[in-house]
Design a protein around this motif. Structure first.
Motif, mmCIF file in Angstrom:
data_model
loop_
_atom_site.group_PDB
_atom_site.id
_atom_site.type_symbol
_atom_site.label_atom_id
_atom_site.label_comp_id
_atom_site.label_asym_id
_atom_site.label_seq_id
_atom_site.Cartn_x
_atom_site.Cartn_y
_atom_site.Cartn_z
ATOM 1 N N ASP A 87 0.835 -1.202 0.000
ATOM 2 C CA ASP A 87 0.000 0.000 0.000
ATOM 3 C C ASP A 87 0.875 1.259 0.000
ATOM 4 N N THR A 88 0.845 1.988 -1.092
ATOM 5 C CA THR A 88 1.727 3.156 -1.229
ATOM 6 C C THR A 88 1.286 4.313 -0.342
ATOM 7 N N THR A 89 -0.010 4.394 -0.049
ATOM 8 C CA THR A 89 -0.489 5.465 0.837
ATOM 9 C C THR A 89 0.135 5.339 2.220
ATOM 10 N N ALA A 90 0.144 4.128 2.754
ATOM 11 C CA ALA A 90 0.717 3.913 4.086
ATOM 12 C C ALA A 90 2.219 4.168 4.082
ATOM 13 N N LEU A 91 2.899 3.729 3.043
ATOM 14 C CA LEU A 91 4.343 3.980 2.941
ATOM 15 C C LEU A 91 4.630 5.470 2.902
ATOM 16 N N TYR A 92 3.859 6.172 2.104
ATOM 17 C CA TYR A 92 4.049 7.617 1.962
ATOM 18 C C TYR A 92 3.759 8.335 3.281
ATOM 19 N N THR A 114 4.986 3.133 -7.477
ATOM 20 C CA THR A 114 4.148 3.969 -8.347
ATOM 21 C C THR A 114 4.845 4.173 -9.694
ATOM 22 N N LYS A 115 5.750 3.255 -10.012
ATOM 23 C CA LYS A 115 6.479 3.266 -11.295
ATOM 24 C C LYS A 115 7.221 4.585 -11.524
ATOM 25 N N LYS A 116 7.711 5.151 -10.414
ATOM 26 C CA LYS A 116 8.513 6.376 -10.440
ATOM 27 C C LYS A 116 7.774 7.539 -11.092
ATOM 28 N N ARG A 117 6.458 7.601 -10.842
ATOM 29 C CA ARG A 117 5.654 8.679 -11.398
ATOM 30 C C ARG A 117 5.102 9.606 -10.322
ATOM 31 N N ASN A 118 5.377 9.303 -9.063
ATOM 32 C CA ASN A 118 4.829 10.110 -7.967
ATOM 33 C C ASN A 118 5.795 11.248 -7.649
ATOM 34 N N SER A 119 5.450 12.458 -8.065
ATOM 35 C CA SER A 119 6.349 13.601 -7.876
ATOM 36 C C SER A 119 6.529 13.946 -6.403
ATOM 37 N N ASP A 120 5.476 13.733 -5.597
ATOM 38 C CA ASP A 120 5.592 14.034 -4.164
ATOM 39 C C ASP A 120 6.584 13.099 -3.482
ATOM 40 N N ALA A 121 6.542 11.825 -3.825
ATOM 41 C CA ALA A 121 7.506 10.878 -3.260
ATOM 42 C C ALA A 121 8.922 11.251 -3.693
ATOM 43 N N SER A 122 9.080 11.599 -4.959
ATOM 44 C CA SER A 122 10.397 11.991 -5.464
ATOM 45 C C SER A 122 10.935 13.205 -4.709
ATOM 46 N N PHE A 123 10.073 14.202 -4.533
ATOM 47 C CA PHE A 123 10.475 15.411 -3.799
ATOM 48 C C PHE A 123 10.942 15.059 -2.394
ATOM 49 N N ASN A 124 10.180 14.219 -1.717
ATOM 50 C CA ASN A 124 10.522 13.889 -0.332
ATOM 51 C C ASN A 124 11.752 13.000 -0.231
ATOM 52 N N ILE A 125 12.049 12.237 -1.263
ATOM 53 C CA ILE A 125 13.337 11.523 -1.297
ATOM 54 C C ILE A 125 14.464 12.547 -1.291
ATOM 55 N N GLY A 126 14.284 13.629 -2.056
ATOM 56 C CA GLY A 126 15.271 14.705 -2.032
ATOM 57 C C GLY A 126 15.439 15.299 -0.643
ATOM 58 N N LYS A 127 14.308 15.515 0.054
ATOM 59 C CA LYS A 127 14.381 16.052 1.416
ATOM 60 C C LYS A 127 15.152 15.116 2.345
ATOM 61 N N CYS A 128 14.933 13.817 2.174
ATOM 62 C CA CYS A 128 15.633 12.834 3.016
ATOM 63 C C CYS A 128 17.132 12.871 2.753
ATOM 64 N N TYR A 129 17.510 12.897 1.487
ATOM 65 C CA TYR A 129 18.939 12.941 1.174
ATOM 66 C C TYR A 129 19.578 14.223 1.712
ATOM 67 N N PHE A 130 18.849 15.333 1.648
ATOM 68 C CA PHE A 130 19.392 16.569 2.220
ATOM 69 C C PHE A 130 19.602 16.392 3.724
ATOM 70 N N GLY A 131 18.622 15.799 4.394
ATOM 71 C CA GLY A 131 18.752 15.567 5.833
ATOM 72 C C GLY A 131 19.913 14.662 6.174
ATOM 73 N N LEU A 132 20.230 13.744 5.268
ATOM 74 C CA LEU A 132 21.367 12.836 5.473
ATOM 75 C C LEU A 132 22.691 13.460 5.047
ATOM 76 N N GLY A 133 22.631 14.692 4.538
ATOM 77 C CA GLY A 133 23.859 15.392 4.157
ATOM 78 C C GLY A 133 24.363 15.066 2.767
ATOM 79 N N SER A 170 7.721 3.626 -1.957
ATOM 80 C CA SER A 170 6.496 4.191 -2.512
ATOM 81 C C SER A 170 6.723 4.672 -3.947
ATOM 82 N N PHE A 171 7.868 5.306 -4.176
ATOM 83 C CA PHE A 171 8.203 5.810 -5.511
ATOM 84 C C PHE A 171 8.333 4.664 -6.507
ATOM 85 N N GLU A 172 9.001 3.598 -6.090
ATOM 86 C CA GLU A 172 9.173 2.437 -6.960
ATOM 87 C C GLU A 172 7.824 1.796 -7.299
#
Length: 306
Positions: free
Chosen positions: A88-93, A119-138, A115-117
């Protein structure tokens, strides 16, 4: 900051539940729409008693607890969903947002990536938040990669433009030109984007040494959010650095008017009084900053207030 995606779900209602289940879920949805999340939780829990395997309800409960800033409970209900529906991608997100807010960037990254995977890498919100995570990880390079990926999915996304600007400004050797480029692109998308004006103003002042443009952006940010203390504070510090002491005091006075317990403003106004040479006002503001727990004021007092 990008707002959490509002999860819109249709509650599956089986006819065998009868009117009672329908009434409970309808009442829950109505309470949710009225931002009455605690009553929504009560109704959803009652509905859940009629079907404890209904993971749509678990997702709704997770979202209600998220809105109440109860992240641990929100995670519990996302976990319950994933036990029933592991894909369930909603719960993952939703769980990813909880971990992101808790500062657990690796767990958030794992959930958003899955979640991004899925949704066949079409979820822009998941993609954006992956960016936020990587920023948080430095990992700024990977963060920028995913903000750019988000822009391929959503070409006019102001938040991705802003975050790219912030990444370039945050490099060990700031890339001021690219930072300026992306802050400006964010502003092009939204002429009332406070964060973009605020950060572009600081960029102009500190990296380009263009105080005129720095003041213009900070003052525009004040127009957008008239009671944001940081815009006044930094604008005052810039005026002080260029010896515009009257304007500097005006900025600090405004902060203190809105936030009478904001210790940093008293301290910075004390520094301004010191530049002017009015010692009694310096010590008065340092006393106030110290009383509010600002340790730097105590150290300064020892040097200037004998």
């Amino acid at each position: 900051m990008r707002s959490i995606l509002i999860i819109v779900m249709t509650i599956i209602v089986c006819k065998s539940y009868g009117q009672t289940f329908e009434e409970l879920t309808s009442a829950a949805i109505k309470a949710e729409q009225e931002n009455d999340y605690r009553h929504a939780i009560d109704f959803y829990n009652k509905a859940l008693k009629l079907d404890n395997k209904n993971y749509f309800i678990y997702n709704k409960l997770s979202l209600m607890y998220y809105y109440l800033d109860n992240l641990d409970s929100s995670i519990v209900y996302s976990d319950l969903t994933l036990k029933i529906a592991p894909n369930d991608t909603t719960a993952l997100y939703q769980r990813g947002h909880c971990y992101l807010d808790k500062g657990n960037y690796q767990k958030a990254l794992d959930d958003f990536s899955l979640s991004f995977e899925k949704t066949k890498k079409r979820n822009s919100d998941a993609s954006f938040n992956i960016g936020k995570c990587y920023f948080g990880l430095g990992n700024l390079d990977r963060a920028m990669e995913f903000y750019q990926k988000t822009l391929t999915l959503e070409p006019n996304d102001k938040y991705s433009f802003y975050e790219l600007g912030y990444c370039y400004a945050s490099l060990l050797t700031p890339d001021k030109d690219n930072a300026l480029k992306y802050y400006s692109k964010a502003i092009d998308q939204d002429k009332n984007y406070y964060d973009a004006y605020f950060n572009r103003g600081l960029l102009y002042a500190t990296q380009f040494k263009n105080l005129k443009k720095g003041h213009a952006d900070l003052e525009r940010s004040i127009e957008i959010r008239p009671k944001n203390q940081l815009s006044y504070l930094y604008n005052g510090m810039l005026y002080r650095d260029e010896e515009g002491y009257g304007k500097a005091k005006e900025m600090f006075n405004k902060v203190i008017e809105f936030y009478p317990n904001y210790a940093v403003a008293y301290y910075e106004r004390a520094v301004t009084w010191s530049r002017i040479g009015i010692l009694n006002m310096v010590c008065k503001d340092l006393d106030k900053a110290e009383s509010l727990g600002y340790t730097k004021a105590t150290e300064t007092k020892k040097q200037v207030c004998k």
